[in-house]
Design an enzyme around this catalytic site. Structure first.
Site, PDB file in Angstrom:
ATOM      1  N   ASP A  77      43.010  43.449  22.982  1.00 35.59           N
ATOM      2  CA  ASP A  77      41.833  44.570  23.079  1.00 35.59           C
ATOM      3  C   ASP A  77      42.250  45.627  24.328  1.00 35.59           C
ATOM      4  O   ASP A  77      41.516  45.374  25.154  1.00 35.59           O
ATOM      5  CB  ASP A  77      41.017  45.759  22.859  1.00 35.59           C
ATOM      6  N   TRP A 102      34.919  37.607  24.905  1.00 35.36           N
ATOM      7  CA  TRP A 102      35.039  37.834  22.978  1.00 35.36           C
ATOM      8  C   TRP A 102      36.405  36.559  22.856  1.00 35.36           C
ATOM      9  O   TRP A 102      36.523  36.139  24.030  1.00 35.36           O
ATOM     10  CB  TRP A 102      35.353  39.021  23.481  1.00 35.36           C
ATOM     11  N   ASP A 121      38.456  39.378  30.847  1.00 34.59           N
ATOM     12  CA  ASP A 121      38.428  40.880  31.424  1.00 34.59           C
ATOM     13  C   ASP A 121      38.666  40.536  32.689  1.00 34.59           C
ATOM     14  O   ASP A 121      37.549  40.066  33.121  1.00 34.59           O
ATOM     15  CB  ASP A 121      37.570  42.449  31.197  1.00 34.59           C
ATOM     16  N   TRP A 153      33.106  44.155  29.287  1.00 31.08           N
ATOM     17  CA  TRP A 153      33.089  43.041  29.202  1.00 31.08           C
ATOM     18  C   TRP A 153      33.106  42.624  30.720  1.00 31.08           C
ATOM     19  O   TRP A 153      31.907  42.082  31.002  1.00 31.08           O
ATOM     20  CB  TRP A 153      33.961  42.031  28.901  1.00 31.08           C
ATOM     21  N   TYR A 162      36.738  47.629  34.812  1.00 36.03           N
ATOM     22  CA  TYR A 162      37.893  47.211  34.264  1.00 36.03           C
ATOM     23  C   TYR A 162      39.240  47.533  34.504  1.00 36.03           C
ATOM     24  O   TYR A 162      39.747  48.485  34.938  1.00 36.03           O
ATOM     25  CB  TYR A 162      37.765  47.387  32.463  1.00 36.03           C
ATOM     26  N   THR A 165      42.797  42.207  31.292  1.00 29.72           N
ATOM     27  CA  THR A 165      42.833  41.203  30.359  1.00 29.72           C
ATOM     28  C   THR A 165      43.421  40.334  30.390  1.00 29.72           C
ATOM     29  O   THR A 165      45.018  39.870  30.226  1.00 29.72           O
ATOM     30  CB  THR A 165      42.325  41.281  29.119  1.00 29.72           C
TER      31      THR A 165
END
Length: 177
Positions: A77, A102, A121, A153, A162, A165
């Site tokens: 995501d 994650w 991230d 994260w 951010y 990812t």
């Protein structure tokens, strides 16, 4: 139609003689309360009803690292680092990898094996803004922090901004049997 009127009149009088208004309200209340507990557990589809309409028409490239359909991106995501100056496993220049992560389990269509993917991230520079993906296959609810992908994260890093990812393989699943 007179027979229909007399039938319903007779049945209504029978109910009126055997039941009070209070007991009728209790029964209706029980019905509503019982329904309130049963309806939430019934299965329903939360997905967009048109989400699968065009699946048969387009060819999915599971090897394109800049595509949301890339097999490693099954629980990703965010923005793909492979579109933002990095690769599927490395952050773009000027960013640092998040200290927390994650995980997801994705199946490689080429060998049929399940792989444990660590989604990290990349932090420190403003959002990339390209190649956004939101795939939540086998995602868990938000109260299980370690498997939920809707969290920033970068919170443990010096800069919590951010950028994108990455999706690194950290393990391979053993076949069941």
């Amino acid at each position: 139609m007179k027979w229909l009127d007399s039938f319903f009149e007779k049945k209504t009088r029978q109910v009126a003689q055997s039941a009070s208004r209070r007991s009728a309200l209790v029964k209706v209340g029980k019905l509503f309360v019982g329904t309130a507990f049963i309806l939430p557990v019934l299965p329903f589809d939360r997905m967009n009803p048109n989400a699968h309409a065009a699946e048969g028409k387009k060819k999915v490239d599971v090897d394109d690292e800049t595509s949301c359909d890339y097999w490693r991106h099954c629980a990703l995501d965010g923005f793909l680092c492979s579109c933002c100056g990095g690769t599927v496993t490395t952050c773009p220049p000027g960013t640092e990898i998040s200290k927390v992560t994650w995980v997801g389990t994705c199946r490689n269509p080429h060998d049929g094996k399940d792989y444990l993917i660590s989604y990290n991230d990349c932090c420190g520079v403003a959002q990339c803004g390209r190649c956004f993906c939101n795939r939540n296959e086998r995602e868990r609810p938000g109260y299980r922090l370690g498997v939920h992908n809707d969290i920033n994260w970068c919170m443990a890093n010096t800069s919590n901004t951010y950028n994108c990812t990455v999706a690194a393989i950290v393990g391979v699943g053993e076949p069941r049997g």
